[in-house]
Scaffold this motif. Structure first.
Motif: not given
Length: 68
Positions: A13, A15-16, A19, A23
Motif C-alpha cells: 500500500s 501507507y507506512k 501511519y 490511524e
C-alpha cells in the motif's frame, strides 16, 4: 491455522506502518503482532483496515488446514 497477510498488504500500500499505527491509535508492537498473526484486530478494525488498504478482508488472512 490463520496466516496474516496484513504485513504484505501494508507493504504493497502507499501507507507506512507508522501511519497505520497512528490511524488506529495502536502501539508499534500491536501493529507488528497484527502483521505476524500473534494477535488480530477487532472486527470493526479489520473492516476499517481493509477499506484503508483497498483490500477485501479475505485478502488480509489465509486459512491453512492444520495437519496435526
Amino acid at each position: 491455522m490463520i496466516i496474516s497477510k496484513i504485513g504484505k498488504a501494508i507493504d504493497e500500500s502507499p501507507y507506512k506502518r507508522e501511519y497505520i499505527r497512528k490511524e488506529f491509535k495502536k502501539s508499534r508492537n500491536t501493529i507488528s503482532n497484527w502483521c505476524t498473526g500473534k494477535s488480530y484486530p477487532s472486527v470493526p478494525e479489520l473492516f476499517k483496515l481493509a477499506a484503508l488498504l483497498e483490500k477485501r478482508i479475505e485478502d488480509l488472512y489465509e486459512w491453512k488446514k492444520d495437519t496435526n
